[in-house]
Design an enzyme around this catalytic site. Structure first.
Site, mmCIF file in Angstrom:
data_model
loop_
_atom_site.group_PDB
_atom_site.id
_atom_site.type_symbol
_atom_site.label_atom_id
_atom_site.label_comp_id
_atom_site.label_asym_id
_atom_site.label_seq_id
_atom_site.Cartn_x
_atom_site.Cartn_y
_atom_site.Cartn_z
ATOM 1 N N CYS A 117 17.168 12.357 120.078
ATOM 2 C CA CYS A 117 16.121 11.532 119.470
ATOM 3 C C CYS A 117 15.648 10.440 120.421
ATOM 4 O O CYS A 117 14.509 9.996 120.346
ATOM 5 C CB CYS A 117 16.620 10.928 118.161
ATOM 6 S SG CYS A 117 16.809 12.177 116.877
ATOM 7 N N CYS A 169 17.675 7.654 114.324
ATOM 8 C CA CYS A 169 18.868 8.262 114.910
ATOM 9 C C CYS A 169 19.076 7.759 116.338
ATOM 10 O O CYS A 169 18.131 7.617 117.098
ATOM 11 C CB CYS A 169 18.715 9.781 114.894
ATOM 12 S SG CYS A 169 20.102 10.640 115.629
ATOM 13 N N HIS A 197 22.033 16.476 117.805
ATOM 14 C CA HIS A 197 21.396 15.663 116.764
ATOM 15 C C HIS A 197 22.047 15.904 115.399
ATOM 16 O O HIS A 197 22.360 14.948 114.683
ATOM 17 C CB HIS A 197 19.897 15.930 116.667
ATOM 18 C CG HIS A 197 19.334 15.341 115.423
ATOM 19 N ND1 HIS A 197 19.094 13.993 115.284
ATOM 20 C CD2 HIS A 197 19.077 15.897 114.206
ATOM 21 C CE1 HIS A 197 18.687 13.746 114.044
ATOM 22 N NE2 HIS A 197 18.675 14.884 113.365
ATOM 23 N N CYS A 246 20.925 9.315 118.611
ATOM 24 C CA CYS A 246 21.454 10.356 119.496
ATOM 25 C C CYS A 246 20.568 10.537 120.733
ATOM 26 O O CYS A 246 19.418 10.105 120.765
ATOM 27 C CB CYS A 246 21.621 11.680 118.742
ATOM 28 S SG CYS A 246 20.144 12.693 118.650
ATOM 29 N N ASP A 302 34.781 19.810 106.491
ATOM 30 C CA ASP A 302 34.331 20.497 107.701
ATOM 31 C C ASP A 302 33.225 21.428 107.259
ATOM 32 O O ASP A 302 33.203 21.863 106.109
ATOM 33 C CB ASP A 302 35.447 21.347 108.318
ATOM 34 C CG ASP A 302 35.647 22.648 107.564
ATOM 35 O OD1 ASP A 302 36.294 22.619 106.500
ATOM 36 O OD2 ASP A 302 35.136 23.699 108.003
ATOM 37 N N ASP A 319 42.619 25.853 110.617
ATOM 38 C CA ASP A 319 42.816 26.511 109.334
ATOM 39 C C ASP A 319 43.915 27.560 109.517
ATOM 40 O O ASP A 319 44.410 27.761 110.622
ATOM 41 C CB ASP A 319 41.502 27.123 108.830
ATOM 42 C CG ASP A 319 40.911 28.107 109.828
ATOM 43 O OD1 ASP A 319 41.598 28.473 110.795
ATOM 44 O OD2 ASP A 319 39.751 28.500 109.641
ATOM 45 N N SER A 320 44.278 28.234 108.447
ATOM 46 C CA SER A 320 45.401 29.171 108.545
ATOM 47 C C SER A 320 44.941 30.540 109.018
ATOM 48 O O SER A 320 45.747 31.398 109.352
ATOM 49 C CB SER A 320 46.041 29.344 107.174
ATOM 50 O OG SER A 320 45.167 30.096 106.345
ATOM 51 N N GLY A 321 43.648 30.760 109.040
ATOM 52 C CA GLY A 321 43.136 32.084 109.382
ATOM 53 C C GLY A 321 42.866 32.935 108.163
ATOM 54 O O GLY A 321 42.176 33.950 108.242
ATOM 55 N N GLY A 322 43.417 32.521 107.037
ATOM 56 C CA GLY A 322 43.273 33.320 105.821
ATOM 57 C C GLY A 322 41.818 33.548 105.430
ATOM 58 O O GLY A 322 41.417 34.670 105.138
ATOM 59 N N GLN A 357 43.844 26.140 95.138
ATOM 60 C CA GLN A 357 42.947 27.248 94.828
ATOM 61 C C GLN A 357 42.825 27.365 93.306
ATOM 62 O O GLN A 357 43.220 26.457 92.593
ATOM 63 C CB GLN A 357 43.483 28.547 95.453
ATOM 64 C CG GLN A 357 43.346 28.595 96.978
ATOM 65 C CD GLN A 357 41.901 28.871 97.440
ATOM 66 O OE1 GLN A 357 40.994 29.053 96.638
ATOM 67 N NE2 GLN A 357 41.688 28.880 98.761
ATOM 68 N N ASP A 402 46.577 30.745 102.577
ATOM 69 C CA ASP A 402 46.210 30.797 101.164
ATOM 70 C C ASP A 402 45.373 32.037 100.935
ATOM 71 O O ASP A 402 44.914 32.668 101.878
ATOM 72 C CB ASP A 402 45.414 29.547 100.752
ATOM 73 C CG ASP A 402 44.109 29.415 101.534
ATOM 74 O OD1 ASP A 402 44.063 29.866 102.693
ATOM 75 O OD2 ASP A 402 43.140 28.858 101.002
ATOM 76 N N GLY A 452 38.570 27.418 98.642
ATOM 77 C CA GLY A 452 37.896 28.325 97.719
ATOM 78 C C GLY A 452 36.533 27.838 97.263
ATOM 79 O O GLY A 452 36.003 28.315 96.265
#
Ligand code: ZN
Length: 345
Positions: free
Chosen positions: A283, A278, A309, A280, A240, A61-64, A163, A115, A190
């Site tokens: 599990c 599952c 998991h 994984c 994300d 990300d931009s850090g904003g 945005q 942004d 946003g």
């Protein structure tokens, strides 16, 4: 995309992520890595890929967003944002150009423009000014980025961010203005800033028919398991969220039949796996009773097993989604998950 804030997905090794969970891309936070250990050090150590020995893709990300949500005193001007580190109080400045330089130093594959993410709620006027600033910053970021890439050609993508707070007209105008950048993908930011969930979906819908259909769309910072198919239904390709990892550590586990709050007494002598469907490692090997015991004892192993998991669960949902799209049965799939999540409450 699992979130690897500090260049690590908390509790998991690269082997867990790549070989067991088959994670192909993860997100790292520019703000955190800029403050510690610093992007110059990361660059010296081979960029994030080398430093954390990560063979697959990285999105930064931009850090904003962290500047707006974490840092102390901050001041937004048309040039950028001046902020105080949440670690030591030092003053720093992010500009549309400098965050590109930081992300290039980190060796990110997909970069985000700086942004402004307004808090919720704000007035239409404040949201409009902020959105217009975001568009100006995106133009500056792209200009700088294209100059940098022309100087030393390396392969990256830069996404601008739609945005406009919770105003559909501003979201549409923002998306329309960003089209001129001809970006390789577009992010929708946003969201998840405290608004009711139906409103987040409505904001994604606002720009749905404007953003180019042949480029990936990335809804930033969403969502709950039942929401993933809803975003995809509205044209979103990438997401994300810290939920699978953070909630895992806090004792909230996602399964194909709903949520499990592992500390609840009902799991005290429950010998079943978290989720019988599952695949994984957790599990396959451990019972709910054992996980509950580890959680209540504050054992490190709990966080490792729980995180594994929950990431598997999120990636399984995305695999189901891809499968449903490929087999042309997405509407039926959506109907099934909607009624299942209504049943689960
Ligand atoms: Zn599992």
């Amino acid at each position: 995309m699992p979130v690897g804030t500090q260049g690590t997905v908390k509790g998991l090794t690269g082997r867990d992520l790549v070989e067991d969970l088959r994670v192909r891309i993860l997100l790292a936070n520019t703000y955190h890595l800029f403050l510690r250990p610093g992007h110059d050090l990361v660059r010296q150590m081979g960029g994030l890929h080398g430093f954390m020995n990560w063979p697959n893709a990285i999105l930064t990300d931009s850090g904003g967003y962290q500047v707006f949500s974490l840092s102390g005193l901050r001041k937004i001007t048309d040039e950028g944002v001046v902020f105080q580190s949440h670690l030591d109080g030092d003053r720093h400045t992010f500009t549309p150009e400098s965050t590109i330089d930081v992300q290039l130093a980190l060796g990110s594959d997909i970069l985000m423009v700086l942004d402004e993410c307004p808090e919720y709620p704000v007035s239409h006027e404040v949201a409009r000014e902020s959105m217009e600033r975001t568009v100006r910053w995106a133009r500056q970021a792209f200009e700088h980025y294209r100059r940098r890439i022309a100087e030393s050609p390396t392969r990256h993508a830069l996404f601008p961010i739609v945005q406009g707070s919770m105003f559909p007209d501003l979201r549409r105008r923002c998306a329309e203005s960003l089209l001129e950048l001809n970006a390789e993908g577009y992010a929708i930011g946003g969201l998840s800033v405290g608004e009711p969930r139906p409103l987040s979906l409505e904001m994604v819908e606002a720009s749905e028919d404007i953003l180019p259909r042949d480029r990936p769309r990335y809804a930033m910072g969403v969502g709950m398991p039942a929401e993933l198919p809803e975003y995809v239904a509205r044209g979103v390709d990438m997401m994300d969220c810290v939920l699978p990892t953070r909630n895992a550590r806090n004792g909230c586990l996602f399964t194909s039949s709903g949520r499990i709050i592992i500390k609840h007494a009902r799991y005290r002598d429950d010998s079943r796996p978290l989720d019988q469907y599952c695949q994984c490692y957790t599990c396959g090997k451990y019972s709910r009773a054992y996980l509950r015991h580890l959680f209540l004892s504050g054992e490190i192993l709990y966080a490792m097993l729980a995180t594994r998991h929950n990431i598997q669960r999120y990636l399984d949902i995305m695999r189901e989604i891809r499968q449903a799209i490929l087999s042309d049965s997405y509407p039926e799939y959506l109907k099934t998950v909607r009624s299942a999540s209504a049943d689960a409450g």
